[in-house]
Design a protein around this motif. Sequence first.
Motif, PDB file in Angstrom:
ATOM      1  N   GLN A 112      -7.616  -6.524   2.368  1.00 24.01           N
ATOM      2  CA  GLN A 112      -6.422  -6.684   4.531  1.00 24.01           C
ATOM      3  C   GLN A 112      -7.502  -6.898   5.605  1.00 24.01           C
ATOM      4  O   GLN A 112      -7.536  -7.434   5.790  1.00 24.01           O
ATOM      5  N   HIS A 164       0.951   4.346  -2.627  1.00 22.77           N
ATOM      6  CA  HIS A 164       0.599   4.921  -2.356  1.00 22.77           C
ATOM      7  C   HIS A 164       1.817   6.464  -3.023  1.00 22.77           C
ATOM      8  O   HIS A 164       1.916   7.438  -3.136  1.00 22.77           O
ATOM      9  N   ASP A 209       4.719   1.738   6.142  1.00 25.31           N
ATOM     10  CA  ASP A 209       2.530   2.215   5.445  1.00 25.31           C
ATOM     11  C   ASP A 209       2.747   3.022   5.817  1.00 25.31           C
ATOM     12  O   ASP A 209       3.667   4.202   6.803  1.00 25.31           O
ATOM     13  N   LEU A 226      -6.772   3.210   6.198  1.00 27.18           N
ATOM     14  CA  LEU A 226      -6.356   4.437   5.544  1.00 27.18           C
ATOM     15  C   LEU A 226      -6.777   5.703   5.743  1.00 27.18           C
ATOM     16  O   LEU A 226      -5.981   6.548   5.388  1.00 27.18           O
ATOM     17  N   SER A 250      -2.366   9.763   3.506  1.00 26.71           N
ATOM     18  CA  SER A 250      -3.300   9.114   2.604  1.00 26.71           C
ATOM     19  C   SER A 250      -4.739   9.862   2.281  1.00 26.71           C
ATOM     20  O   SER A 250      -5.032   9.889   1.203  1.00 26.71           O
ATOM     21  N   ALA A 297       0.953  -1.139  -0.016  1.00 23.98           N
ATOM     22  CA  ALA A 297       0.082  -0.137  -0.017  1.00 23.98           C
ATOM     23  C   ALA A 297       0.800   1.018  -0.190  1.00 23.98           C
ATOM     24  O   ALA A 297       0.398   2.392  -0.743  1.00 23.98           O
ATOM     25  N   GLU A 307      -7.079  -2.679  -2.275  1.00 22.77           N
ATOM     26  CA  GLU A 307      -5.848  -3.560  -1.122  1.00 22.77           C
ATOM     27  C   GLU A 307      -6.327  -3.528   0.459  1.00 22.77           C
ATOM     28  O   GLU A 307      -6.397  -4.183   1.359  1.00 22.77           O
ATOM     29  N   ALA A 308      -6.854  -1.938   0.977  1.00 25.75           N
ATOM     30  CA  ALA A 308      -7.433  -1.585   1.954  1.00 25.75           C
ATOM     31  C   ALA A 308      -8.377  -2.777   2.327  1.00 25.75           C
ATOM     32  O   ALA A 308      -8.633  -3.341   3.922  1.00 25.75           O
ATOM     33  N   LEU A 350      -5.005   1.777  -3.885  1.00 23.15           N
ATOM     34  CA  LEU A 350      -5.362   2.032  -2.292  1.00 23.15           C
ATOM     35  C   LEU A 350      -6.092   1.204  -2.175  1.00 23.15           C
ATOM     36  O   LEU A 350      -6.749   0.653  -1.034  1.00 23.15           O
TER      37      LEU A 350
END
Length: 488
Positions: free
Chosen positions: A452, A343, A373, A464, A383, A339, A448-449, A445
């Motif tokens: 997860q 980003h 991260d 995020l 984020s 991530a 993927e969040a 992003l």
Amino acid sequence: MQDPTTLEHSAASVAAAQAPDKPSGALASLVVHHDGGGSVRTLGPGSRCTVGRGFPAELTVDDRSLSRQHARFEFEGGKLWVEDLGSKNGTWIAGQRVERRQLRPGEVVHMGRAVATLHLLGTETSDPAATTGAEPAFFGSTMADLYETVERVAPTTVPVLIVGETGSGKERVASTLHKLSERREGPLCVINCAAIPESLAESLLFGHQRGAFTGAAASSRGLFEQADGGVLFLDEIGELSLANQAALLRTLETRTVQPLGSPRAVAVDVRVVAATHRDLRAMIAEGRFRDDLFYRLNAVTLRVPPLRDRRDEIAPLAEHFQASAAALWGVARRKLSPALQAHLRALPWPGNIRQLKNAIEHASLVARGTMLDVCDLPQELGSGAVASFMEALPQSRGSESSETEAFSRSDTVPLPTGEPPSPKSSADGGGLTFKQRVLRYEKELIAEALQQTGGNRRAAARLLKIPIRTLTHKLASLDLKGPRSGDD
């Protein structure tokens, strides 16, 4: 870095690794980024190159974190190899210490604070026209191309003008020119022309005699004399006044300096390398820069692209800065989360490599997890930074800085070589506008969040660090549909 300033290319590397072995005439390019700049060596079939701190290494890196002979890189039978030569700090790939291992093209190798990669460059040919317009099997780095030019220019004595945005790595290029030149045993003197008062510039450059002006209690050698036999790097040359430009031109033409208050001229043997983020041609048109000095300085012009045009380099540069921070401050050595890598590639980086370095150093110091991260970045790069930049695009187009306007002439940019193109972008010609690219990365992003967190939107929003309402809005606007398990 590559600087340390550059180089992992995920999608292109995988594609190249899965491709058939290269023909016997293929070439490989070894790119090493270190604190002193970057170096490039071209390897033919069956050739090898030893990297280390000193002789008998063929490619030397002046860094005590490397052993005298640290590692050997080979291009044998169409395959790339790295072998550790019993180094003290080891040779590392993806966090694992290796003795000897085959490399995928573009795979990052850490040697102390230095970062190395091997790239396949295509087929060797004596006819340049034979490959004109052909796409190489591996999409190499823009900076690798630049450093290959540096390597060709370095042995000469011609003046060099380096242009590029602030923080893009111009001083690293100048340092590499010096290290690869016949003058590497001589001094490299650096001066930022923007940081010296106009009244003191002539004294600093050419020196002065005792009593030449009020406060000159002792004689002083100028930078030209100090750099005799070496290289003088004049950073931000566009900030010199017209009077000081005239004095500089006189020195370049006569190869002599006349210290203030001295009746005699002193011969100097200096190679001048200048750099600027300004558009000097525009300054000439406005009467703020001498055209004769411009043509004297730019026998060879090297353009350093901004970091936003080198997105394949962002992840490996970040890894390099994290490794350097870990070694310097004794913090844990951490990998970058997927991530975070996505980003970082999506951010605009107006401060270029300098801004990336500061961001990763900040993250390395505050991180608590096993990986770096997005939440570890400075708040202004967190984020919400990608979305904020995207929303500001329509307003910012008419007020770009002069340096951005000077080096960015297109409304579209190519897809980053480190990411595979989406089916949509392939269908429309393989190019997206910058805003479309930002939207794509933002979508990745969020997806993927959600993955997860098992589809839990509230957990994804917390991950995020954005409000749940913002996430819900973005899911709708980006046409992202997923499970809502555990939202409550």
